[in-house]
Motif scaffolding. Structure first.
Motif, mmCIF file in Angstrom:
data_model
loop_
_atom_site.group_PDB
_atom_site.id
_atom_site.type_symbol
_atom_site.label_atom_id
_atom_site.label_comp_id
_atom_site.label_asym_id
_atom_site.label_seq_id
_atom_site.Cartn_x
_atom_site.Cartn_y
_atom_site.Cartn_z
ATOM 1 N N CYS A 1 2.355 2.871 -9.765
ATOM 2 C CA CYS A 1 1.647 2.588 -8.513
ATOM 3 C C CYS A 1 1.180 1.132 -8.440
ATOM 4 O O CYS A 1 1.212 0.514 -7.382
ATOM 5 C CB CYS A 1 0.497 3.561 -8.289
ATOM 6 S SG CYS A 1 -0.730 3.625 -9.608
ATOM 7 N N ARG A 2 0.757 0.598 -9.563
ATOM 8 C CA ARG A 2 0.330 -0.799 -9.609
ATOM 9 C C ARG A 2 1.460 -1.744 -9.199
ATOM 10 O O ARG A 2 1.234 -2.749 -8.496
ATOM 11 C CB ARG A 2 -0.146 -1.084 -11.037
ATOM 12 C CG ARG A 2 -0.067 -2.479 -11.517
ATOM 13 C CD ARG A 2 -0.344 -2.506 -13.044
ATOM 14 N NE ARG A 2 0.155 -3.713 -13.625
ATOM 15 C CZ ARG A 2 -0.607 -4.591 -14.315
ATOM 16 N NH1 ARG A 2 -1.868 -4.339 -14.514
ATOM 17 N NH2 ARG A 2 -0.080 -5.678 -14.809
ATOM 18 N N ASP A 3 2.650 -1.447 -9.621
ATOM 19 C CA ASP A 3 3.791 -2.316 -9.326
ATOM 20 C C ASP A 3 4.194 -2.224 -7.851
ATOM 21 O O ASP A 3 4.533 -3.236 -7.230
ATOM 22 C CB ASP A 3 4.954 -1.949 -10.233
ATOM 23 C CG ASP A 3 4.597 -2.071 -11.708
ATOM 24 O OD1 ASP A 3 4.047 -3.123 -12.092
ATOM 25 O OD2 ASP A 3 4.822 -1.115 -12.468
ATOM 26 N N TYR A 4 4.163 -1.004 -7.317
ATOM 27 C CA TYR A 4 4.408 -0.847 -5.877
ATOM 28 C C TYR A 4 3.418 -1.711 -5.093
ATOM 29 O O TYR A 4 3.785 -2.395 -4.139
ATOM 30 C CB TYR A 4 4.204 0.614 -5.457
ATOM 31 C CG TYR A 4 5.292 1.578 -5.843
ATOM 32 C CD1 TYR A 4 5.365 2.103 -7.130
ATOM 33 C CD2 TYR A 4 6.240 2.000 -4.907
ATOM 34 C CE1 TYR A 4 6.355 3.024 -7.484
ATOM 35 C CE2 TYR A 4 7.234 2.924 -5.251
ATOM 36 C CZ TYR A 4 7.294 3.432 -6.542
ATOM 37 O OH TYR A 4 8.262 4.339 -6.888
ATOM 38 N N ASP B 1 -4.634 10.365 -13.244
ATOM 39 C CA ASP B 1 -4.819 8.979 -13.645
ATOM 40 C C ASP B 1 -5.529 8.287 -12.481
ATOM 41 O O ASP B 1 -5.636 8.843 -11.392
ATOM 42 C CB ASP B 1 -3.454 8.320 -13.902
ATOM 43 C CG ASP B 1 -3.584 7.005 -14.655
ATOM 44 O OD1 ASP B 1 -4.731 6.544 -14.874
ATOM 45 O OD2 ASP B 1 -2.548 6.435 -15.012
ATOM 46 N N PHE B 2 -6.031 7.090 -12.715
ATOM 47 C CA PHE B 2 -6.508 6.310 -11.593
ATOM 48 C C PHE B 2 -5.288 5.869 -10.784
ATOM 49 O O PHE B 2 -4.157 5.883 -11.283
ATOM 50 C CB PHE B 2 -7.313 5.109 -12.088
ATOM 51 C CG PHE B 2 -8.584 5.519 -12.772
ATOM 52 C CD1 PHE B 2 -9.621 6.081 -12.051
ATOM 53 C CD2 PHE B 2 -8.755 5.347 -14.143
ATOM 54 C CE1 PHE B 2 -10.806 6.474 -12.679
ATOM 55 C CE2 PHE B 2 -9.927 5.736 -14.775
ATOM 56 C CZ PHE B 2 -10.952 6.297 -14.034
ATOM 57 N N SER B 3 -5.514 5.485 -9.572
ATOM 58 C CA SER B 3 -4.408 5.115 -8.702
ATOM 59 C C SER B 3 -4.610 3.681 -8.209
ATOM 60 O O SER B 3 -5.715 3.146 -8.274
ATOM 61 C CB SER B 3 -4.349 6.084 -7.514
ATOM 62 O OG SER B 3 -3.168 5.902 -6.767
ATOM 63 N N ALA B 4 -3.529 3.065 -7.757
ATOM 64 C CA ALA B 4 -3.612 1.720 -7.177
ATOM 65 C C ALA B 4 -3.019 1.750 -5.780
ATOM 66 O O ALA B 4 -2.013 2.417 -5.547
ATOM 67 C CB ALA B 4 -2.853 0.713 -8.042
ATOM 68 N N THR C 1 2.330 -6.958 -18.157
ATOM 69 C CA THR C 1 2.667 -8.297 -17.670
ATOM 70 C C THR C 1 3.596 -8.260 -16.459
ATOM 71 O O THR C 1 3.992 -9.313 -15.966
ATOM 72 C CB THR C 1 3.369 -9.109 -18.777
ATOM 73 O OG1 THR C 1 4.579 -8.423 -19.129
ATOM 74 C CG2 THR C 1 2.491 -9.264 -20.008
ATOM 75 N N LYS C 2 3.935 -7.100 -15.993
ATOM 76 C CA LYS C 2 4.951 -6.990 -14.942
ATOM 77 C C LYS C 2 4.433 -7.553 -13.611
ATOM 78 O O LYS C 2 3.366 -7.161 -13.135
ATOM 79 C CB LYS C 2 5.325 -5.513 -14.765
ATOM 80 C CG LYS C 2 6.651 -5.313 -14.074
ATOM 81 C CD LYS C 2 7.069 -3.847 -14.210
ATOM 82 C CE LYS C 2 8.485 -3.619 -13.743
ATOM 83 N NZ LYS C 2 8.901 -2.229 -14.060
ATOM 84 N N THR C 3 5.234 -8.414 -13.015
ATOM 85 C CA THR C 3 4.821 -9.058 -11.768
ATOM 86 C C THR C 3 5.661 -8.557 -10.597
ATOM 87 O O THR C 3 6.694 -7.919 -10.775
ATOM 88 C CB THR C 3 5.012 -10.581 -11.859
ATOM 89 O OG1 THR C 3 6.425 -10.844 -11.899
ATOM 90 C CG2 THR C 3 4.358 -11.161 -13.095
ATOM 91 N N ALA D 1 12.714 1.094 -2.325
ATOM 92 C CA ALA D 1 13.485 0.287 -3.268
ATOM 93 C C ALA D 1 13.085 0.530 -4.717
ATOM 94 O O ALA D 1 13.882 0.301 -5.637
ATOM 95 C CB ALA D 1 13.330 -1.194 -2.929
ATOM 96 N N ILE D 2 11.848 0.970 -4.926
ATOM 97 C CA ILE D 2 11.340 1.077 -6.294
ATOM 98 C C ILE D 2 11.374 2.541 -6.738
ATOM 99 O O ILE D 2 10.976 3.434 -6.000
ATOM 100 C CB ILE D 2 9.875 0.551 -6.369
ATOM 101 C CG1 ILE D 2 9.784 -0.847 -5.761
ATOM 102 C CG2 ILE D 2 9.364 0.584 -7.816
ATOM 103 C CD1 ILE D 2 10.721 -1.856 -6.340
#
Lengths: 256, 256, 256, 256
Positions: free
Chosen positions: A153-156, A191-194, A139-141, A128-129
């Protein structure tokens, strides 16, 4: 300006270090470490005016095996969950479970509990993303990711964590090194990953909604309820990140 | 349906109990307590179908003195803050410091650090927000309170906490009993109350943006980063609260 | 007179309780619980002059299976031991590893590491010590047990723990209920029992140098480095224990 | 050979460091830190065959004021003691309170509670024990010190701690740097020093039965129930300490 840096390898990887791990700064400033409630090694220091260069180098041993898959890992009932895991079911800054519960049950409520449910959530988020560095903002939630359909990756991770929690599966946010050594081609700037972990079958398992396949070589740095707990650097005031380099290289050990 | 209840007096008040404090349920179900990372006594139990009545009675000794005021309490610099207090500067579910920082500095950036700064924040929140039970909702955040200008005691606390954190003052959410014994007239139906604490002068002080004057007789039940950590009951599924009574009465001790 | 009582089931067994577990006293006095660093539920109360009766009743579910045996459980090297297990290698009040090291290596230094080494220590202690209630005293240490060759279950445990630690095997003291339901004949007056646990194969295993065969139905109450940490009651002043009863009974569940 | 080193400044002094504090070894070996339950920074490493040199250098700021004296500090009743302080009333490896209680009450039972009682214990120990490096041994306990009447700073501390605990005053063992800068004449070869702390007036105060006067410049390294918890190095096997140097120097700051 005071700074809190989580630039060390996570305490759970201490035993894998093959050199001491030391953080150096230019100019040299006093600094010290403490370990927070998530096992993150936190370095406190004060940036001088004029800026600072922070570096950390180390050699670490890793089994370099793909993220473990256990299709039979049983999802615990809520009553079975250990006391110290409950925390990872609650709403947090970037994972508004209170707003996403109806959506989660609408999407996944028909599925049986367990590994497959988590995989369905990860498949959903992955599909979906749309990945877009330009769509990132601090600030994205999860709720916003769900509606905007773009992120990094943080948002996923945040959306997948929030959906897992809504389905009563404890989930926690992870960040760290993830090289390209398991990929067919070299990728560009690192980059670092999440990624994230879920509690299934009485332990934590890694999932990665950004890549959605088992990766090798994750080196955990920080963990928490979401990115608010696991920020690699927290500054209290305006700071410009002027340069940022990650070098990784690998060496193969012959196991004895 | 599993339930997590923080209906006991907070562990920090254990020594003030003048009777044992025991939670009873009708029907009787197994239950046990654990203490979370905030010192909250958490009771785990499973609600039977058909519902449950939970009761808890105790006698506690309280000095019944107004919240302490120390106009000279010094605001620590960020570098001075103890490691375990830093946590209360971060963004949390209902306190989006990342979104409110510019607003906070715009409103309060001209003020000197210290007690007066906290009081200015509390005055602002007290004045800007209109109390309205009808405006309460479980997902309401400090950012939303700031824009909607209505709320209940929890919302006052969340906005004040978020603004304090933006100004680099550690702040934490509190909930518990607050009777009407210090008020000139009896108020109607009682509810639990929410207030907050800030770290000034090397310790925590109580502030209350809902009432904005020193109250007597607070009996703390739960504490945390915000209401997500300190919910008096957390259920994992749909539950109806059919009735809710709080009885408090007081007896005066002659101190020896 | 103040009293610290560890009369509850250990926190690790909370989920097995099938009723609430509540401590009552006659006369009624204020009391409260806290959990110490070993997971022991500690009840603080003050005994009135004239004495006190303390009672605690509960129903608990237990698999009632013999202590697990895993002959292949590997003994970790010292470097592999987790940080929070190291503590259980150190000398403690009743386990003078510093005085027993040469003895331990003389007796067991020729044996391979692992389960068999622990079993050899347990066999040795079981054979060398003669059970004698008359030989018990609160100050008796492992070193004294070794030389006097008499003791009660606590003394068997202390000597075995000390010898294990000398051989670099983390070991901790346990006390709790151990009925006679797994024995061919009913034994007389019941008492609490003491046993110990060792860290092998990445987890803790139960051993019992007093009985030296796998028993069923242990209900852990308190754990620690030795009996100093795990005393069921600690009073600070002279107290007479005038009566002491333990009733246990069992009911069989048909597992679903 | 594995080694556990508590050679860093205690975590409670982290904020006083004016340089980073890093432990280096020759040859270089992997090492990492963890913080134990007493706030001690513990370094784990493995000594190579052939031995190792460990060094640690740092600059620390200290107020260089004599140990605080508060004759009015009130001794809490047992019921008032915080839960996490009770631990320091129990018997431990080198402080056999169970064997010394009658002696302690015989010597000090007639004295009023409070600061004066601790001072009387310290005076007694200071006067009764003759300092003798030759009389030191790693297994020496408070009970043995009491009977042998000789010892080093560690032994003075152990006996004083044990006697304080017998009198219901929580006491804990401390070790660290203590220079000669507050003394009229330079002393010869430096060693680390041992002292202790007691809980009076709601906080911990330093006492030193070896010197028995307020000293300046203590830099705490490790703390615990007794020397078993606070050993500066713990090795698991035979090791020879071939050389041992402590250099300290001072610089005066003009306080702003």
């Amino acid at each position: 300006m005071p700074m809190l840096a989580k630039l060390s390898v996570h305490a759970s990887r201490n035993k894998d270090l093959r050199t001491a791990q030391r953080i150096f700064t230019t100019p040299e400033v006093p600094l010290y470490d403490y370990v927070d409630g998530f096992g993150n090694i936190c370095t406190r220091l004060t940036m001088p005016t004029g800026g600072i260069t922070i570096s950390c180098g180390f050699v670490i041993e890793d089994r370099f095996e793909p993220d473990e898959v256990d299709l039979g890992a049983r999802q615990a009932s809520l009553a079975e969950l250990p006391d110290d895991v409950l925390h990872f079911l609650l709403a947090s800054r970037y994972c508004e479970t209170d707003k996403l519960t109806d959506i989660a049950w609408g999407l996944f409520g028909h599925l049986p509990m367990g590994w497959g449910l988590v995989q369905a959530i990860v498949d959903y988020v992955h599909g979906a993303i749309r990945f877009d560095y330009m769509a990132a903002r601090p600030t994205k939630t999860a709720w916003e990711v769900f509606h905007e359909r773009t992120g990094v990756c943080r948002d996923y991770a945040h959306l997948a964590i929030a959906l897992c929690r809504c389905m009563n599966i404890p989930a926690r946010y992870c960040t760290g090194y993830l090289g390209d050594m398991d990929l067919p081609a070299v990728i560009g700037d690192m980059d670092f990953s999440a990624w994230f972990e879920v509690w299934l079958g009485g332990r934590w398992f890694v999932f990665d909604a950004r890549h959605n396949f088992p990766r090798s070589g994750r080196i955990l740095m920080a963990r928490g309820r979401d990115a608010a707990d696991a920020a690699l650097t927290t500054t209290f005031g305006a700071v410009t990140l002027s340069r940022f380099d990650i070098y990784t290289d690998q060496d193969c050990l012959t196991q004895d």
